[in-house]
Design an enzyme around this catalytic site. Structure first.
Site, short mmCIF file in Angstrom:
data_model
loop_
_atom_site.label_atom_id
_atom_site.label_comp_id
_atom_site.label_asym_id
_atom_site.label_seq_id
_atom_site.Cartn_x
_atom_site.Cartn_y
_atom_site.Cartn_z
N GLU A 1 46.49 26.24 33.88
CA GLU A 1 45.10 26.67 33.88
C GLU A 1 44.57 26.69 32.44
O GLU A 1 44.77 27.69 31.72
CB GLU A 1 44.98 28.07 34.47
CG GLU A 1 45.46 28.17 35.89
CD GLU A 1 44.81 29.35 36.62
OE1 GLU A 1 44.10 29.10 37.60
OE2 GLU A 1 45.00 30.49 36.18
N GLU B 1 44.27 36.05 32.19
CA GLU B 1 43.54 37.32 32.05
C GLU B 1 44.52 38.49 31.86
O GLU B 1 44.22 39.44 31.15
CB GLU B 1 42.62 37.54 33.27
CG GLU B 1 41.41 36.61 33.21
CD GLU B 1 40.86 36.17 34.56
OE1 GLU B 1 41.17 36.80 35.58
OE2 GLU B 1 40.12 35.16 34.58
N HIS C 1 48.98 35.45 34.55
CA HIS C 1 47.64 34.83 34.51
C HIS C 1 47.03 35.07 33.13
O HIS C 1 47.30 36.09 32.49
CB HIS C 1 46.76 35.47 35.60
CG HIS C 1 45.44 34.76 35.75
ND1 HIS C 1 44.39 34.99 34.90
CD2 HIS C 1 45.02 33.81 36.62
CE1 HIS C 1 43.37 34.22 35.25
NE2 HIS C 1 43.73 33.49 36.30
N SER D 1 37.99 26.28 37.46
CA SER D 1 36.74 25.75 38.03
C SER D 1 36.97 24.68 39.11
O SER D 1 36.24 23.69 39.18
CB SER D 1 35.82 25.23 36.93
OG SER D 1 35.44 26.30 36.07
N TRP E 1 41.51 36.10 44.07
CA TRP E 1 40.24 36.83 44.20
C TRP E 1 39.91 37.68 42.98
O TRP E 1 38.81 38.20 42.86
CB TRP E 1 40.27 37.74 45.44
CG TRP E 1 40.31 37.03 46.75
CD1 TRP E 1 40.38 35.67 46.96
CD2 TRP E 1 40.30 37.63 48.05
NE1 TRP E 1 40.39 35.40 48.30
CE2 TRP E 1 40.35 36.59 48.99
CE3 TRP E 1 40.25 38.94 48.51
CZ2 TRP E 1 40.35 36.82 50.37
CZ3 TRP E 1 40.25 39.18 49.88
CH2 TRP E 1 40.29 38.13 50.79
N LYS E 2 40.90 37.88 42.13
CA LYS E 2 40.72 38.75 40.95
C LYS E 2 40.21 40.13 41.41
O LYS E 2 40.59 40.58 42.49
CB LYS E 2 39.79 38.08 39.94
CG LYS E 2 40.28 36.65 39.62
CD LYS E 2 39.61 36.01 38.45
CE LYS E 2 40.19 34.61 38.24
NZ LYS E 2 39.64 33.92 37.10
N GLY F 1 36.79 31.63 41.44
CA GLY F 1 35.44 31.83 41.97
C GLY F 1 35.18 31.22 43.35
O GLY F 1 34.67 31.90 44.26
P1 PGA Z 1 38.13 29.81 38.44
O1 PGA Z 1 39.43 30.71 38.17
O2 PGA Z 1 38.43 28.92 39.60
O3 PGA Z 1 37.03 30.81 38.74
O4 PGA Z 1 37.86 29.03 37.19
C1 PGA Z 1 40.72 30.17 38.25
C2 PGA Z 1 41.76 31.20 37.91
O5 PGA Z 1 41.55 32.03 37.02
O6 PGA Z 1 42.84 31.25 38.56
#
Ligand code: PGA
Length: 249
Positions: free
Chosen positions: A166, A96, A94, A212, A10-11, A234
């Site tokens: 990813e 990020e 991750h 995605s 969910w971030k 997302g």
């Molecule tokens: P996303 O993110 O499905 O919105 O591309 C995937 C993730 O960062 O784990």
């Protein structure tokens, strides 16, 4: 046989009430599938959601954790704190976290070791940037990330880990890796794990695809022989979309 894992990340999204509603909606779907279903909400919601999801098959995970047991690490959360609330999984490294919070292959390795010591199932993220892909460096980046993450981890421990491939250019961009390309890269990652460990270990490690993932591409992704699940950003925030993803069969 590797059990597929469908995981939502969910971030930094969802209010308290939205989080409750979404977990309640997903619990029913998770109970109806033979795959493992996991959601990783913001850590502030974990305790509340663990109480809500008690008794269901839905698993809860954190989005990160600290590598030390305790101490003066303002803002951080330890593996023991996660365990206290019955949290079973944790995303580690991750992209990020690597990009915005300076996580490195070294810190990923320390977190991985701590998670395994505390019996939290880690989902280690690896993946190349667009620039690295265009320069033909994807494989060397993945090799560095995988060998770095798994440094000094025994085969027995490694077999518990899930890896999420990813590609950074596919995260949140709507641009997904073609399922056949994701399969090739994930096969390459399994090959790297084979170099580190025996076949019996590398064949046990689940490798997920992330970037995605949505209802329209989940079937083609899950058809690939080395892809053992997905890490969804997302689309995991929308109950209908995540339901369609879980029910891809
Ligand atoms: P996303 O993110 O499905 O919105 O591309 C995937 C993730 O960062 O784990």
């Amino acid at each position: 046989m590797r059990k597929p894992l469908i995981a939502g990340n969910w971030k930094m999204n969802m209010s308290m009430n939205e989080a409750k509603d979404l977990v309640v909606a997903i619990m029913g779907i998770a109970d109806g599938t033979s795959d493992e279903v996991l959601v990783c909400p913001p850590s502030i919601h974990l305790g509340m959601l663990a109480a809500k999801a008690a008794g269901s098959d839905l698993k809860l995970g954190a989005q990160t954790m600290h590598q030390e047991d305790e101490g003066a690490f303002t803002g951080e959360i330890s593996a023991d704190m996660l365990k206290d609330y019955g949290i079973t999984h944790c995303i580690i490294g991750h992209s990020e976290r690597r990009k915005y919070f300076n996580e490195t292959d070294e810190s990923v390795n320390l977190k991985l070791k701590k998670a395994l010591e505390k019996e939290i199932i880690p989902i280690v993220c690896v993946g190349e940037t667009l620039e690295e892909k265009e320069e033909g460096k994807a494989e060397s980046v993945l090799r560095r990330q995988i060998t770095g993450a798994f440094m000094d981890i025994s085969g027995e421990d490694a077999s518990i880990v899930s890896v999420a491939y990813e590609p950074i250019w596919a995260i949140g961009t709507g641009r997904t890796a073609a399922p056949e390309d994701a399969q090739k890269t994930i096969e390459y990652i399994r090959g790297l794990l084979k170099e580190e460990y025996k076949n019996t270990v590398s064949e046990k490690i689940r490798i997920l695809y992330g970037g995605s993932v949505k209802p329209s591409n989940i079937k083609d992704i899950m058809k690939q022989k080395d892809i053992d699940g997905v890490l969804v950003g997302g689309a995991s925030l929308n109950n209908e979309h995540f339901k369609e993803i879980i029910e891809y069969k």
